[in-house]
Design an enzyme around this catalytic site. Structure first.
Site, short mmCIF file in Angstrom:
data_model
loop_
_atom_site.label_atom_id
_atom_site.label_comp_id
_atom_site.label_asym_id
_atom_site.label_seq_id
_atom_site.Cartn_x
_atom_site.Cartn_y
_atom_site.Cartn_z
N LYS A 71 0.82 -1.21 0.00
CA LYS A 71 0.00 0.00 0.00
C LYS A 71 0.86 1.27 0.00
O LYS A 71 0.63 2.17 -0.80
CB LYS A 71 -0.95 -0.03 1.21
CG LYS A 71 -1.78 1.23 1.40
CD LYS A 71 -2.89 1.01 2.39
CE LYS A 71 -2.39 0.40 3.67
NZ LYS A 71 -1.46 1.29 4.40
N THR A 73 4.02 1.50 -0.78
CA THR A 73 4.78 1.48 -2.03
C THR A 73 3.95 2.05 -3.17
O THR A 73 4.43 2.86 -3.97
CB THR A 73 5.23 0.04 -2.36
OG1 THR A 73 6.02 -0.46 -1.27
CG2 THR A 73 6.02 -0.02 -3.65
N ARG A 94 2.05 8.50 6.98
CA ARG A 94 2.29 8.40 8.42
C ARG A 94 3.76 8.12 8.69
O ARG A 94 4.48 7.62 7.83
CB ARG A 94 1.46 7.26 9.03
CG ARG A 94 -0.04 7.50 8.98
CD ARG A 94 -0.79 6.30 9.49
NE ARG A 94 -0.55 5.12 8.66
CZ ARG A 94 -0.76 3.87 9.05
NH1 ARG A 94 -1.20 3.62 10.26
NH2 ARG A 94 -0.54 2.87 8.22
N LYS A 105 6.81 -6.46 10.89
CA LYS A 105 6.40 -5.77 9.66
C LYS A 105 7.56 -5.07 8.95
O LYS A 105 7.57 -4.91 7.74
CB LYS A 105 5.30 -4.76 10.00
CG LYS A 105 4.72 -4.03 8.79
CD LYS A 105 3.69 -3.00 9.25
CE LYS A 105 3.19 -2.18 8.07
NZ LYS A 105 2.29 -1.09 8.50
N PHE A 301 -3.60 -0.30 6.97
CA PHE A 301 -4.17 -1.62 6.79
C PHE A 301 -5.28 -1.63 5.73
O PHE A 301 -5.24 -0.86 4.79
CB PHE A 301 -4.65 -2.20 8.12
CG PHE A 301 -3.53 -2.50 9.08
CD1 PHE A 301 -2.47 -3.30 8.70
CD2 PHE A 301 -3.52 -1.97 10.36
CE1 PHE A 301 -1.42 -3.59 9.57
CE2 PHE A 301 -2.48 -2.23 11.24
CZ PHE A 301 -1.43 -3.05 10.84
N PHE A 381 3.45 -8.89 -9.53
CA PHE A 381 4.52 -9.82 -9.16
C PHE A 381 4.88 -10.63 -10.40
O PHE A 381 4.02 -10.92 -11.24
CB PHE A 381 4.07 -10.76 -8.04
CG PHE A 381 4.20 -10.17 -6.66
CD1 PHE A 381 5.24 -10.53 -5.83
CD2 PHE A 381 3.27 -9.24 -6.19
CE1 PHE A 381 5.37 -9.99 -4.55
CE2 PHE A 381 3.38 -8.69 -4.92
CZ PHE A 381 4.43 -9.07 -4.10
N TRP A 409 7.09 -0.87 -7.68
CA TRP A 409 8.14 -1.46 -6.85
C TRP A 409 9.41 -1.68 -7.69
O TRP A 409 10.51 -1.37 -7.24
CB TRP A 409 7.65 -2.78 -6.25
CG TRP A 409 8.65 -3.43 -5.34
CD1 TRP A 409 8.83 -3.18 -4.01
CD2 TRP A 409 9.61 -4.44 -5.69
NE1 TRP A 409 9.84 -3.97 -3.51
CE2 TRP A 409 10.33 -4.75 -4.51
CE3 TRP A 409 9.92 -5.11 -6.87
CZ2 TRP A 409 11.35 -5.71 -4.49
CZ3 TRP A 409 10.94 -6.06 -6.86
CH2 TRP A 409 11.65 -6.36 -5.68
#
Length: 555
Positions: A71, A73, A94, A105, A301, A381, A409
């Site tokens: 998220k 990223t 944040r 994490k 989240f 991916f 990414w």
């Protein structure tokens, strides 16, 4: 492929004063913390507050899985991509907590070629905001115990002190403690405990305050416990509002950094979304909205937690109206929601994907309930197959959500151009933003609305302690506030094992806490903890630094 920290260490950063100049922030409005990070003076707000607001894009995600969603990223990469489309864009994120950074994490500065930098600083002590929050919170705790020790003029009932202490680390051994042991000179013995700093009401106040005066007023309204007669006791009554606010004199100012592609980024405040309201500060968001054409922000989240709270709490308090929502998903994570273990995600599995797709579908439906256009970002991916990607696209489009493949990414902003174009288009669509509940409605009605509409629950069950607190809050007049749900992030339900899109379930509220300064009630559900623990092999075991100051193992 280099690790995240290796990519960040190879970044060619601009001096932060140059990044600020792109936003027309002069040097005299910057308070530098070295060459690459700065706080922005509150004078900036007075200068820009009457300017037109930018478009506001919220990035959220499906319920997280060990397969990873990306998220932050995606948020960073989307901002970089918009900049490539010649948009004046600011990212608002944040600050990471040390707890998950050293726990399981890892950091929270993005990943791959879509990161905010200096990554090591952001993930560690940064500009000291969390230390200020921790100090302010614990100063209030110390004042409470000292007040009781010095004669207890206010008649505070030691059995009913609700203000615990905090620490910005995962430390299960401190969840429940007894303080004041060792004889009369060491205070009055009582039960207490620690929460993680990001669950502190002080953190919520920092992130919801509109200015220093508002912060002072909110701190004064904090309820620390009750007297023997059942009367609430506030921080203002303990005569420390000014001292507590003083500790925030610098923390209240938004932090400005940059991405790997030199896109400006405000990184400020960091409440968890599973146990707190999960959004960066209102001040940073408002600064960004006045300084850009588009602001890309995120909520913690999955959309059932972070996005719901961003929309029902932050937007309500700050008067914000998002223009579009991005929901991040991966084929891998969807297959996990379909019941496939992490070790078996390689290889096409259409049955599992179809089953897991229900989780994403629910989040799309939820954003539409808020009246907001949604764009799904499929975080790519190498193991994704054409058939799997086509299936996700078809299902999302059938629900009225645009879909774009995101490769930020691996490629940075270049890999997010398709996503950026679709998000900018979504920002121009009709927008009928509305809240899920009326904040003036009864407490149980508000909790039921969230549970049914957002989670898909059949009903809500209340344990006796929660029932007692709700009755008392109604009698005291603290029931007309928004609700901050504390719930597992891994499931739409309050049971982390119920992945996908569970049905025929109830939500159990075991405790309700009043955050009068923040301005909301916290409903703790299921087995959620406000002080996390460390895993068997914490991320801290893989971290190190050499004599040249080079850090390894941070991610």
């Amino acid at each position: 492929m280099k690790s995240d920290v290796e990519i960040a260490q190879a970044a060619v950063m601009k001096p932060i004063v140059e990044v600020a100049k792109e936003l027309n922030i002069p040097d005299e409005e910057l308070e530098l913390y070295g060459k690459y990070k700065t706080k922005v003076s509150l004078k900036t707000w007075q200068r820009v507050k009457d300017q037109k607001n930018a478009k506001l894009v919220l990035v959220t995600a499906i319920n997280p899985t060990p397969a990873g969603e990306g998220k932050t990223t995606t948020t960073v990469g989307l901002g970089d991509a918009m900049r490539r489309l010649n948009k004046k864009v600011v990212i608002a994120l944040r600050e990471p907590s040390l707890g998950p950074c050293f726990g399981i994490k890892g950091g929270a500065a993005g990943g791959g070629y879509a990161q905010v930098v200096p990554m090591e600083d952001i993930n560690l002590h940064f500009t000291g905001d969390f230390h200020a929050i921790t100090s302010a919170h614990n100063l209030l705790a110390a004042i409470i115990d000292n007040h009781i020790h010095q004669g207890n003029e206010l008649g505070i009932d030691p059995r009913r002190i609700t203000w615990r202490r905090v620490l910005d680390l995962n430390e299960r051994a401190l969840r429940s403690v007894i303080c004041g042991l060792g004889g009369k000179a060491n205070g009055v013995p009582r039960e207490s405990g620690f929460d993680i700093t990001v669950a502190s009401e002080m953190m919520a106040i920092l992130c919801l305050a509109s200015d220093l005066d508002d912060m002072k007023a909110r701190i004064g309204r904090i309820i620390i416990g009750y007297t023997y007669a059942g009367k609430p006791v506030t921080a203002e009554e303990l005569n420390v509002t000014g001292a507590l606010t003083l500790l925030f004199k610098d923390a209240i100012k938004p932090n400005l950094v940059q991405t790997l592609e030199n896109t400006p980024a405000f990184v400020h405040g960091g409440p968890f979304a599973n146990i707190a309201h999960g959004c960066n500060s209102v001040m940073a968001t408002k600064f960004a909205l006045k300084l850009a054409d588009v602001v890309v922000t995120e909520a913690g989240f999955g959309a059932d937690l972070g996005a719901e709270k961003f929309l029902d709490i932050k937007c309500r308090f700050a008067g914000l109206k998002p223009d579009a929502v991005v929901i991040v998903a991966t084929v891998r994570a969807l297959k996990m929601h379909g019941g496939v273990p992490k070790t078996q995600l390689v290889g096409e599995n259409m049955a599992a994907l179809e089953k897991g797709m229900a989780n994403l579908e629910k989040h799309i439906e939820n954003m539409q309930k808020f009246g907001l256009p949604a764009v799904v970002a499929i975080n790519a991916f190498p193991t994704d197959t054409e058939a799997e990607l086509a299936f996700v696209r078809e299902k999302c489009e059938a629900l009225g959500a645009e879909v774009a493949l995101s490769e930020v990414w691996a490629k940075g902003g270049e890999g997010g151009v398709e996503l950026a174009e679709k998000v900018l288009s979504a920002c121009e669509k009709p927008n009928s933003f509305k809240f899920i509940y009326d904040e003036k409605a009864p407490i149980k009605d508000k909790i039921l609305a969230i549970a049914r509409e957002i989670y898909g629950a059949d009903n809500v069950i209340y344990e006796p302690a929660a029932e007692k607190t709700i009755k008392e809050l109604i009698e005291l007049g603290y029931d007309k506030t928004p609700i901050c749900m504390a719930k597992t992030q891994y499931s739409l339900s309050d049971d982390m094992a119920k992945i996908g899109r569970p049905t025929n379930f109830t939500i159990t509220v075991r405790e309700v806490r009043l955050a009068a300064g923040a301005g909301f009630l916290v409903a703790l559900t299921g087995q959620i903890m406000t002080m996390p623990g460390l895993p068997k092999h914490p991320a801290a075991e893989r971290m190190d630094i050499d004599n040249n100051g080079k850090i390894v193992g941070l991610f």
